[in-house]
Design an enzyme around this catalytic site. Structure first.
Site, short mmCIF file in Angstrom:
data_model
loop_
_atom_site.label_atom_id
_atom_site.label_comp_id
_atom_site.label_asym_id
_atom_site.label_seq_id
_atom_site.Cartn_x
_atom_site.Cartn_y
_atom_site.Cartn_z
N TYR A 142 0.82 -1.21 0.00
CA TYR A 142 0.00 0.00 0.00
C TYR A 142 0.86 1.27 0.00
O TYR A 142 0.41 2.31 -0.45
CB TYR A 142 -0.90 0.03 1.23
CG TYR A 142 -2.21 -0.70 1.08
CD1 TYR A 142 -2.24 -2.07 0.86
CD2 TYR A 142 -3.42 -0.01 1.16
CE1 TYR A 142 -3.43 -2.74 0.74
CE2 TYR A 142 -4.62 -0.69 1.04
CZ TYR A 142 -4.62 -2.04 0.83
OH TYR A 142 -5.81 -2.70 0.71
N LYS A 190 3.41 -15.49 3.10
CA LYS A 190 3.65 -16.25 1.87
C LYS A 190 5.15 -16.47 1.80
O LYS A 190 5.82 -16.09 0.83
CB LYS A 190 3.09 -15.46 0.67
CG LYS A 190 3.09 -16.20 -0.64
CD LYS A 190 2.03 -17.29 -0.73
CE LYS A 190 2.18 -18.05 -2.04
NZ LYS A 190 1.32 -19.25 -2.09
N ASP A 222 -2.66 -18.47 1.17
CA ASP A 222 -3.65 -19.20 0.37
C ASP A 222 -4.33 -20.27 1.21
O ASP A 222 -5.55 -20.45 1.17
CB ASP A 222 -3.01 -19.78 -0.91
CG ASP A 222 -1.67 -20.47 -0.67
OD1 ASP A 222 -1.14 -20.39 0.45
OD2 ASP A 222 -1.15 -21.10 -1.63
N ASP A 250 -12.12 -9.17 4.53
CA ASP A 250 -13.39 -9.17 3.80
C ASP A 250 -13.94 -10.59 3.74
O ASP A 250 -15.13 -10.82 3.90
CB ASP A 250 -13.21 -8.65 2.36
CG ASP A 250 -13.63 -7.19 2.21
OD1 ASP A 250 -13.49 -6.44 3.20
OD2 ASP A 250 -14.09 -6.81 1.12
C1 IPM Z 1 -10.33 -1.37 4.02
C2 IPM Z 1 -10.61 -0.82 2.67
C3 IPM Z 1 -9.49 0.13 2.26
C4 IPM Z 1 -8.21 -0.69 2.21
C5 IPM Z 1 -9.71 0.89 0.96
C6 IPM Z 1 -10.99 1.68 0.97
C7 IPM Z 1 -8.54 1.76 0.60
O1 IPM Z 1 -10.79 -1.83 1.75
O2 IPM Z 1 -10.22 -0.58 4.99
O3 IPM Z 1 -10.22 -2.59 4.15
O4 IPM Z 1 -7.92 -1.31 1.19
O5 IPM Z 1 -7.49 -0.70 3.20
MG MG Z 2 -10.74 -3.79 2.56
#
Ligand code: IPM
Ligand code: MG
Length: 357
Positions: A142, A190, A222, A250
């Site tokens: 990131y 990984k 994975d 997620d």
């Molecule tokens: C999260 C979101 C963010 C991330 C996005 C909106 C930049 O998906 O907080 O998980 O990728 O960190």
């Molecule tokens: Mg996210």
């Protein structure tokens, strides 16, 4: 106690769910005799519209002066489909994380008995699942430089970088959480392919003996992705780098049955921040239909992790559970029953808090 809170409602459904979360915060503070100071700041697409900057300096200063930050959501579809946009709301979020030094993102995954049937997984797999994902939030791909495109535009590159210091501090944070829970830490990497992962694993192996009462195990990402679905109850605390953590959290969130239920905390060097994990849900913005529970549960986390006010956190959790048991829920979890609006759910919870003993 005096609580100085920066309120960053942000975009999309952010303002609607924040309104309910603040009503809950006020009710708890009134009941427990805390003084509350709430100051609002702009962030995300709203920040770009108002000042050209998704994380204006005034907002950063407000966060730095506060004891905790409550954050709604950022993001606006008008930026998502424009790869050439120079400024994006997400840049504000990333800068906020970096400037506040929020290196540890804590995402608890829990189930709610009244919602087990909403999970896409079999009830016997998810019932009682209760683990915490700790995602490193200010390093990795990131933020790694260089990132960009070749001159002809046909090649793109990102850089994944981790330093020893970054890895050590997040691992210590994860061990702290594991020590307060069921004493099991799973380090996800990984290491069979990636150099940064090999550094993570090496450092974790070095640190593990400092925590003899905690069982440390390692999983490749994975394999972890598979196990979260196959055997969610095998996890207690899971720690991983930024991008893996983004993806796995997620995935883990679906266990609960609705993304609208999961809160998170981000902590590190400066003020800690509390936010729902669901994002700005622009399709629902302004309609008073979004689920306010993840935002309200973020307030519970704020009391618990931000101020060590455990009773206050527990009061909110109890009220949230009661609302679900009573079927006072928004459409995402109404399941054919009556769907209540964002404000109706929030008001029910606030009333419950006012009248509970
Ligand atoms: C999260 C979101 C963010 C991330 C996005 C909106 C930049 O998906 O907080 O998980 O990728 O960190
Ligand atoms: Mg996210």
């Amino acid at each position: 106690m005096e609580l100085k809170i920066a309120v960053l409602a942000g975009d999309g459904i952010g303002p609607e769910i924040m309104e309910q979360a603040l009503a809950v915060t006020k009710a708890v503070c009134a009941k427990k005799g805390h003084t509350l100071s709430l100051k609002e700041g702009i962030v995300g697409a709203c920040g770009i519209d108002a000042t050209g900057d998704p994380y204006p300096e005034a907002t950063h200063n407000l966060c730095m002066e506060s004891d905790a930050v409550l954050f709604g959501a950022i993001g606006d579809p008008k930026y998502d489909n424009d790869p050439n946009a120079k400024v994006r709301p997400e840049q504000g979020l990333l800068r906020m994380r970096k400037q506040l030094g929020l290196y540890g993102n804590i995402r608890p995954v829990m189930t709610f008995p009244s919602l087990i049937h909403k999970s896409p997984l079999r009830a016997d797999l998810v019932e009682g699942a209760d683990f915490v994902c700790i995602r490193e939030l200010t390093g990795g791909m990131y933020f790694g430089q260089p990132q960009g495109r070749s001159e002809d535009g046909n090649t793109a590159y990102d850089t994944c970088i981790y330093t020893r210091e970054e890895v050590e501090r997040i691992l210590h944070l994860a061990y702290k959480f594991a020590g307060q829970r069921r004493k099991k830490l799973t380090v996800v990497d990984k290491a069979n392919v990636i150099a940064t992962s090999r550094l993570w694993r090496q450092i974790a192996q070095e640190i593990a003996p400092q925590y003899p009462d905690i069982e440390t195990d390692f999983l490749f990402v994975d394999n972890a992705a598979m196990r979260i679905i196959q055997w969610p109850k095998s996890f207690d605390v899971l720690v991983t780098e930024n991008l893996f953590g983004d993806i796995l959290t997620d995935e883990a969130s679906v266990i609960t049955g609705s993304l609208g239920l999961l809160p998170s905390a981000s902590m590190g060097i400066h003020t800690s921040l509390f936010e729902p994990i669901h994002g700005s849900y622009p399709q629902a913005a302004g309609k008073n239909i979004a689920n306010p529970l993840a935002m309200i549960l973020s307030v519970a986390l704020m009391f618990e992790y931000g101020f060590e006010l455990m009773e206050e956190g527990a009061m909110i959790r109890e009220a949230v559970n009661a609302s679900m048991e009573a079927g006072i829920v928004t459409e995402d979890i109404a399941d054919g029953g009556k769907a209540y609006s964002t404000s109706e759910v929030g008001e029910w919870i606030r009333e419950y808090l006012v009248h509970s003993s």
